[in-house]
Design a protein around this motif. Structure first.
Motif, PDB file in Angstrom:
ATOM      1  N   GLU A 193       0.825  -1.213   0.000  1.00  0.00           N
ATOM      2  CA  GLU A 193       0.000   0.000   0.000  1.00  0.00           C
ATOM      3  C   GLU A 193       0.864   1.270   0.000  1.00  0.00           C
ATOM      4  O   GLU A 193       0.476   2.278   0.586  1.00  0.00           O
ATOM      5  CB  GLU A 193      -0.950  -0.022   1.198  1.00  0.00           C
ATOM      6  CG  GLU A 193      -1.898  -1.215   1.206  1.00  0.00           C
ATOM      7  CD  GLU A 193      -2.799  -1.269  -0.019  1.00  0.00           C
ATOM      8  OE1 GLU A 193      -3.434  -0.254  -0.355  1.00  0.00           O
ATOM      9  OE2 GLU A 193      -2.855  -2.339  -0.664  1.00  0.00           O
ATOM     10  N   THR A 194       1.993   1.209  -0.659  1.00  0.00           N
ATOM     11  CA  THR A 194       2.876   2.360  -0.736  1.00  0.00           C
ATOM     12  C   THR A 194       2.124   3.556  -1.324  1.00  0.00           C
ATOM     13  O   THR A 194       1.307   3.407  -2.222  1.00  0.00           O
ATOM     14  CB  THR A 194       4.139   2.036  -1.555  1.00  0.00           C
ATOM     15  OG1 THR A 194       5.047   3.129  -1.439  1.00  0.00           O
ATOM     16  CG2 THR A 194       3.834   1.807  -3.015  1.00  0.00           C
ATOM     17  N   GLY A 195       2.365   4.715  -0.774  1.00  0.00           N
ATOM     18  CA  GLY A 195       1.646   5.920  -1.201  1.00  0.00           C
ATOM     19  C   GLY A 195       0.420   6.205  -0.348  1.00  0.00           C
ATOM     20  O   GLY A 195      -0.159   7.280  -0.429  1.00  0.00           O
ATOM     21  N   TYR A 196       0.034   5.236   0.474  1.00  0.00           N
ATOM     22  CA  TYR A 196      -1.121   5.391   1.370  1.00  0.00           C
ATOM     23  C   TYR A 196      -0.627   5.533   2.808  1.00  0.00           C
ATOM     24  O   TYR A 196       0.453   5.053   3.142  1.00  0.00           O
ATOM     25  CB  TYR A 196      -2.023   4.151   1.323  1.00  0.00           C
ATOM     26  CG  TYR A 196      -2.749   3.927   0.025  1.00  0.00           C
ATOM     27  CD1 TYR A 196      -4.095   4.261  -0.099  1.00  0.00           C
ATOM     28  CD2 TYR A 196      -2.118   3.350  -1.069  1.00  0.00           C
ATOM     29  CE1 TYR A 196      -4.781   4.037  -1.289  1.00  0.00           C
ATOM     30  CE2 TYR A 196      -2.790   3.121  -2.252  1.00  0.00           C
ATOM     31  CZ  TYR A 196      -4.118   3.466  -2.358  1.00  0.00           C
ATOM     32  OH  TYR A 196      -4.795   3.236  -3.525  1.00  0.00           O
ATOM     33  N   ARG A 197      -1.427   6.159   3.638  1.00  0.00           N
ATOM     34  CA  ARG A 197      -1.154   6.223   5.077  1.00  0.00           C
ATOM     35  C   ARG A 197      -2.101   5.274   5.784  1.00  0.00           C
ATOM     36  O   ARG A 197      -3.296   5.244   5.487  1.00  0.00           O
ATOM     37  CB  ARG A 197      -1.385   7.630   5.613  1.00  0.00           C
ATOM     38  CG  ARG A 197      -0.202   8.544   5.396  1.00  0.00           C
ATOM     39  CD  ARG A 197      -0.330   9.899   6.060  1.00  0.00           C
ATOM     40  NE  ARG A 197      -0.923   9.855   7.378  1.00  0.00           N
ATOM     41  CZ  ARG A 197      -1.727  10.807   7.865  1.00  0.00           C
ATOM     42  NH1 ARG A 197      -2.046  11.845   7.145  1.00  0.00           N
ATOM     43  NH2 ARG A 197      -2.213  10.712   9.083  1.00  0.00           N
ATOM     44  N   ARG A 198      -1.584   4.508   6.722  1.00  0.00           N
ATOM     45  CA  ARG A 198      -2.412   3.623   7.532  1.00  0.00           C
ATOM     46  C   ARG A 198      -3.033   4.449   8.652  1.00  0.00           C
ATOM     47  O   ARG A 198      -2.338   5.130   9.394  1.00  0.00           O
ATOM     48  CB  ARG A 198      -1.544   2.495   8.093  1.00  0.00           C
ATOM     49  CG  ARG A 198      -2.308   1.472   8.849  1.00  0.00           C
ATOM     50  CD  ARG A 198      -1.496   0.215   9.168  1.00  0.00           C
ATOM     51  NE  ARG A 198      -0.074   0.291   9.068  1.00  0.00           N
ATOM     52  CZ  ARG A 198       0.761   0.242  10.115  1.00  0.00           C
ATOM     53  NH1 ARG A 198       0.303   0.170  11.335  1.00  0.00           N
ATOM     54  NH2 ARG A 198       2.067   0.295   9.918  1.00  0.00           N
ATOM     55  N   ARG A 199      -4.365   4.384   8.752  1.00  0.00           N
ATOM     56  CA  ARG A 199      -5.081   5.183   9.749  1.00  0.00           C
ATOM     57  C   ARG A 199      -6.004   4.288  10.565  1.00  0.00           C
ATOM     58  O   ARG A 199      -6.561   3.329  10.046  1.00  0.00           O
ATOM     59  CB  ARG A 199      -5.914   6.253   9.051  1.00  0.00           C
ATOM     60  CG  ARG A 199      -5.061   7.194   8.203  1.00  0.00           C
ATOM     61  CD  ARG A 199      -5.865   8.161   7.445  1.00  0.00           C
ATOM     62  NE  ARG A 199      -6.763   8.890   8.323  1.00  0.00           N
ATOM     63  CZ  ARG A 199      -7.370  10.011   8.009  1.00  0.00           C
ATOM     64  NH1 ARG A 199      -7.172  10.538   6.828  1.00  0.00           N
ATOM     65  NH2 ARG A 199      -8.184  10.596   8.834  1.00  0.00           N
ATOM     66  N   ASP A 200      -6.182   4.615  11.809  1.00  0.00           N
ATOM     67  CA  ASP A 200      -7.080   3.837  12.670  1.00  0.00           C
ATOM     68  C   ASP A 200      -8.522   4.066  12.225  1.00  0.00           C
ATOM     69  O   ASP A 200      -8.957   5.198  12.042  1.00  0.00           O
ATOM     70  CB  ASP A 200      -6.916   4.247  14.133  1.00  0.00           C
ATOM     71  CG  ASP A 200      -7.849   3.463  15.021  1.00  0.00           C
ATOM     72  OD1 ASP A 200      -7.758   2.218  15.038  1.00  0.00           O
ATOM     73  OD2 ASP A 200      -8.703   4.087  15.689  1.00  0.00           O
ATOM     74  N   ALA A 201      -9.247   2.967  12.054  1.00  0.00           N
ATOM     75  CA  ALA A 201     -10.654   3.041  11.660  1.00  0.00           C
ATOM     76  C   ALA A 201     -11.510   2.118  12.535  1.00  0.00           C
ATOM     77  O   ALA A 201     -12.636   1.792  12.178  1.00  0.00           O
ATOM     78  CB  ALA A 201     -10.799   2.665  10.190  1.00  0.00           C
ATOM     79  N   THR A 202     -10.973   1.711  13.657  1.00  0.00           N
ATOM     80  CA  THR A 202     -11.622   0.718  14.512  1.00  0.00           C
ATOM     81  C   THR A 202     -13.081   1.054  14.787  1.00  0.00           C
ATOM     82  O   THR A 202     -13.961   0.207  14.629  1.00  0.00           O
ATOM     83  CB  THR A 202     -10.844   0.564  15.833  1.00  0.00           C
ATOM     84  OG1 THR A 202      -9.475   0.271  15.534  1.00  0.00           O
ATOM     85  CG2 THR A 202     -11.441  -0.535  16.690  1.00  0.00           C
ATOM     86  N   GLU A 203     -13.349   2.261  15.187  1.00  0.00           N
ATOM     87  CA  GLU A 203     -14.719   2.646  15.569  1.00  0.00           C
ATOM     88  C   GLU A 203     -15.646   2.835  14.381  1.00  0.00           C
ATOM     89  O   GLU A 203     -16.858   2.874  14.539  1.00  0.00           O
ATOM     90  CB  GLU A 203     -14.681   3.933  16.407  1.00  0.00           C
ATOM     91  CG  GLU A 203     -13.887   3.795  17.700  1.00  0.00           C
ATOM     92  CD  GLU A 203     -14.405   2.676  18.595  1.00  0.00           C
ATOM     93  OE1 GLU A 203     -15.633   2.541  18.755  1.00  0.00           O
ATOM     94  OE2 GLU A 203     -13.560   1.919  19.132  1.00  0.00           O
TER      95      GLU A 203
END
Length: 185
Positions: free
Chosen positions: A76-86
């Protein structure tokens, strides 16, 4: 120890493109899908999740064993990993945390010539067809913006590294929906 999960909304919905365990369907609320041009490649557009309080999209969650994000982050290069748990609705009993990959708005580009790779779109649609049926494919097209972007037909020589072979009916389904959204080939 429980493994973290990711939420996939594009090619990660196609289980043939990865081997992450415990994959199952899920819904991400407060986000919509869009084709955007990113700093990563000037000639292509990528699917991304864009924050939108009124939207929701279907996808797939899967475990990331031992919290080993290295391979997935590289994919997933070029993307930022973000918390989406909720924001994710799912039936997994052990999904303690869920991340979504999204292109940072600062990395999105508007100008220039760019296109959607048909081999990439084929993979995405094949995944949605397998997981959600024809209704899910229609929903994918309806909940994704950016269909005014030209589509490059690279089926004969796929440029997408995880390209899959589609059946004639899968190919016809992709073509039908591209025609319906008036995408330029």
């Amino acid at each position: 120890m429980k493994a973290p999960y990711f939420f996939g909304y594009g090619s990660l919905v196609n289980r043939a493109t990865h081997a992450y365990p415990e994959a199952q369907t899920a819904t991400l609320t407060g986000w919509r899908r869009a084709w955007v041009r990113a700093r990563e490649r000037d000639d292509l557009v990528f699917l991304t999740a864009v924050s939108d309080p009124a939207a929701r999209i279907s996808g797939l969650i899967a475990a990331v064993p031992n919290a080993d994000w290295v391979a997935l982050d590289a994919r997933e290069t070029g993307y930022r990993r973000r918390d989406a748990t909720e924001a994710v609705t799912h039936a997994a009993k052990d999904a303690e945390s869920i991340a979504v990959y999204a292109i940072d708005p600062r990395d999105m580009r508007r100008e220039g010539q760019h296109h959607i790779l048909l081999s990439y779109l084929d993979v995405v649609v094949q995944g949605f067809l397998t997981e959600f049926g024809e209704e899910g494919v229609a929903d994918f097209f309806a909940t994704t913006s950016g269909w005014d972007t030209p589509v490059l037909d690279d089926r004969a020589k796929p440029q997408y590294p995880r390209a899959q072979i589609l059946t004639p009916s899968e190919t016809a389904l992709v073509d039908h929906h591209l025609d319906r959204v008036k995408a330029a080939l």
